[in-house]
Design a protein around this motif. Sequence first.
Motif, PDB file in Angstrom:
ATOM      1  N   ASN A  69      -8.478  -8.318   6.577  1.00 34.88           N
ATOM      2  CA  ASN A  69      -8.690  -9.424   5.640  1.00 34.88           C
ATOM      3  C   ASN A  69      -8.421  -9.004   4.197  1.00 34.88           C
ATOM      4  OD1 ASN A  69      -9.387 -11.022   7.737  1.00 34.88           O
ATOM      5  ND2 ASN A  69     -11.526 -11.336   7.142  1.00 34.88           N
ATOM      6  N   ARG A  70      -8.444  -7.692   3.940  1.00 35.90           N
ATOM      7  CA  ARG A  70      -8.285  -7.223   2.565  1.00 35.90           C
ATOM      8  C   ARG A  70      -6.804  -7.043   2.251  1.00 35.90           C
ATOM      9  NH1 ARG A  70      -8.217  -2.324  -0.623  1.00 35.90           N
ATOM     10  NH2 ARG A  70      -7.751  -1.128   1.244  1.00 35.90           N
ATOM     11  N   ARG A  71      -6.361  -7.658   1.176  1.00 34.93           N
ATOM     12  CA  ARG A  71      -4.982  -7.492   0.723  1.00 34.93           C
ATOM     13  C   ARG A  71      -4.947  -6.354  -0.288  1.00 34.93           C
ATOM     14  NH1 ARG A  71      -3.260 -13.244  -1.366  1.00 34.93           N
ATOM     15  NH2 ARG A  71      -5.385 -13.108  -2.171  1.00 34.93           N
ATOM     16  N   ALA A  72      -4.465  -5.200   0.157  1.00 35.37           N
ATOM     17  CA  ALA A  72      -4.472  -4.016  -0.692  1.00 35.37           C
ATOM     18  C   ALA A  72      -3.268  -4.001  -1.623  1.00 35.37           C
ATOM     19  CB  ALA A  72      -4.481  -2.760   0.165  1.00 35.37           C
ATOM     20  N   SER A  73      -3.478  -3.430  -2.812  1.00 32.78           N
ATOM     21  CA  SER A  73      -2.380  -3.208  -3.751  1.00 32.78           C
ATOM     22  C   SER A  73      -1.673  -1.905  -3.373  1.00 32.78           C
ATOM     23  CB  SER A  73      -2.924  -3.108  -5.181  1.00 32.78           C
ATOM     24  OG  SER A  73      -3.609  -4.285  -5.545  1.00 32.78           O
ATOM     25  N   PRO A  74      -0.394  -1.747  -3.729  1.00 34.13           N
ATOM     26  CA  PRO A  74       0.334  -0.512  -3.405  1.00 34.13           C
ATOM     27  C   PRO A  74      -0.057   0.613  -4.364  1.00 34.13           C
ATOM     28  CG  PRO A  74       1.769  -1.990  -4.603  1.00 34.13           C
ATOM     29  CD  PRO A  74       0.486  -2.747  -4.386  1.00 34.13           C
ATOM     30  N   LEU A  75      -1.341   0.885  -4.428  1.00 35.28           N
ATOM     31  CA  LEU A  75      -1.885   1.895  -5.340  1.00 35.28           C
ATOM     32  C   LEU A  75      -2.735   2.883  -4.565  1.00 35.28           C
ATOM     33  CD1 LEU A  75      -3.206  -0.469  -8.171  1.00 35.28           C
ATOM     34  CD2 LEU A  75      -1.028   0.775  -8.162  1.00 35.28           C
ATOM     35  N   LEU A  76      -2.727   4.131  -4.987  1.00 37.49           N
ATOM     36  CA  LEU A  76      -3.667   5.121  -4.485  1.00 37.49           C
ATOM     37  C   LEU A  76      -4.483   5.626  -5.662  1.00 37.49           C
ATOM     38  CD1 LEU A  76      -3.595   7.475  -1.680  1.00 37.49           C
ATOM     39  CD2 LEU A  76      -4.061   8.557  -3.884  1.00 37.49           C
ATOM     40  N   GLU A  77      -5.786   5.497  -5.550  1.00 33.89           N
ATOM     41  CA  GLU A  77      -6.698   5.897  -6.628  1.00 33.89           C
ATOM     42  C   GLU A  77      -7.007   7.387  -6.487  1.00 33.89           C
ATOM     43  OE1 GLU A  77      -9.397   4.139  -9.747  1.00 33.89           O
ATOM     44  OE2 GLU A  77      -8.106   3.054  -8.333  1.00 33.89           O
ATOM     45  N   LEU A  78      -6.764   8.163  -7.531  1.00 34.81           N
ATOM     46  CA  LEU A  78      -7.034   9.607  -7.534  1.00 34.81           C
ATOM     47  C   LEU A  78      -8.060   9.889  -8.622  1.00 34.81           C
ATOM     48  CD1 LEU A  78      -6.443  12.495  -6.593  1.00 34.81           C
ATOM     49  CD2 LEU A  78      -4.468  12.524  -8.136  1.00 34.81           C
ATOM     50  N   VAL A  79      -9.222  10.389  -8.222  1.00 34.58           N
ATOM     51  CA  VAL A  79     -10.354  10.534  -9.143  1.00 34.58           C
ATOM     52  C   VAL A  79     -10.723  12.003  -9.306  1.00 34.58           C
ATOM     53  CG1 VAL A  79     -12.696   9.772  -9.664  1.00 34.58           C
ATOM     54  CG2 VAL A  79     -11.216   8.339  -8.249  1.00 34.58           C
ATOM     55  N   PHE A  80     -10.736  12.488 -10.537  1.00 35.91           N
ATOM     56  CA  PHE A  80     -11.180  13.839 -10.875  1.00 35.91           C
ATOM     57  C   PHE A  80     -12.482  13.754 -11.663  1.00 35.91           C
ATOM     58  CE2 PHE A  80      -6.617  14.333 -10.407  1.00 35.91           C
ATOM     59  CZ  PHE A  80      -6.467  15.553  -9.792  1.00 35.91           C
ATOM     60  N   HIS A  81     -13.298  14.805 -11.565  1.00 37.19           N
ATOM     61  CA  HIS A  81     -14.439  14.854 -12.479  1.00 37.19           C
ATOM     62  C   HIS A  81     -13.993  15.395 -13.831  1.00 37.19           C
ATOM     63  CE1 HIS A  81     -14.669  19.128 -11.324  1.00 37.19           C
ATOM     64  NE2 HIS A  81     -15.385  19.306 -12.393  1.00 37.19           N
ATOM     65  N   GLU A  82     -12.867  16.127 -13.852  1.00 38.09           N
ATOM     66  CA  GLU A  82     -12.247  16.516 -15.126  1.00 38.09           C
ATOM     67  C   GLU A  82     -10.775  16.813 -14.882  1.00 38.09           C
ATOM     68  OE1 GLU A  82     -13.129  21.306 -15.345  1.00 38.09           O
ATOM     69  OE2 GLU A  82     -14.416  19.951 -16.460  1.00 38.09           O
TER      70      GLU A  82
END
Length: 358
Positions: A69-82
């Motif tokens: 049901n979720r329409r995802a964007s063509p993005l990958l989220e990359l999260v750093f603490h720094e």
Amino acid sequence: MHDGVRPAGAVQEEPVTRAATLAEIAQEAGVSAPTVSKVLNGRADVAPATRERVEELLQRYGYRRRRGNRRASPLLELVFHELESAWAVEVIRGVENAVREEGLSIVLSESAERHGPGQSWVDGVLARRPTGVVLVLSDLDRSLREQLSRRDVPFVVLDPAGDPGQDVPAVGTTNWDGGLAATRHLLDLGHRRIGLIGGPARMMCSRARADGYRAALDMAGIPYDADLVREGSFHHESGRLLGLELLGLPERPTAVFAGNDLQALGLYEAARELGLRVPEDLSVVGFDDLPLARWVGPPLTTVRQPLTEMAEVATRLVIDLARGVRPGTLRVDLATSLVQRSSTAPPRTAVPGQVERG
């Protein structure tokens, strides 16, 4: 009033086991169905108290968005603490290698909190609707994990700071083996007073490397000496300051295992300040094998953790999860290896079984 309604002032009930519809959750929260939908999608135009009430009910009912049901964007989220590190560059390179063939773009973010993103970050993720999320060196709070899961946003933790739990996909490396190999290398060269400059004890990788160091000493019959051990941060200045402490001891170490390459380079600087030469007067081993380890003088002996490959594996894992592919295992640890260069040598002080060098 349907099952699971809690009147004001009533004792909190056990979590219900049946699924609830979005309309039922809206009714119990005292809001409209579109408001619940806004919370689900991370919209900012919802009052904090309302958002908290809706999230509590979503969690209580174990609400999950139906897959597909979720329409995802063509993005990958990359999260750093720094992001202020050559270490981060290697991780970004690995993620780029993996997303390039998938036609995805990377969204980079840095968590304001110490080792994990907060609610504002989750709200942004829900609004961006990425294909998936890779969190680097992060402790993701359980409530935030549940919010991502409820919205069908897959995530993987890369090199987790703490124990992510058996149900959280994670990619790491064999830190204990690396600490063991680094210390054994120094022992094999004849060193007996071997110092350790570790990373923060709260981080799982730091503890594992330190445990490997201690295990190598134990197996060699060398007593553990707490005076030769320092705990710091994974930064150059930490290595320099703690290096000055260790090298200023009346009986200084002849070799030091540093928790990462940046600490090792800080130790190089401390040795220069005290007129000590590497490796003639002090042997140094790092951890990571960043490109700069080959460029410094002398080139650094270090433990290679395959950062680029780890990032590629984590990215492909989260993409598979987004496609509904269940992995065979949720925990992947890639092997470390010792890379011998020119920063280690036998100690100048004679030890049993060795001839002192001139």
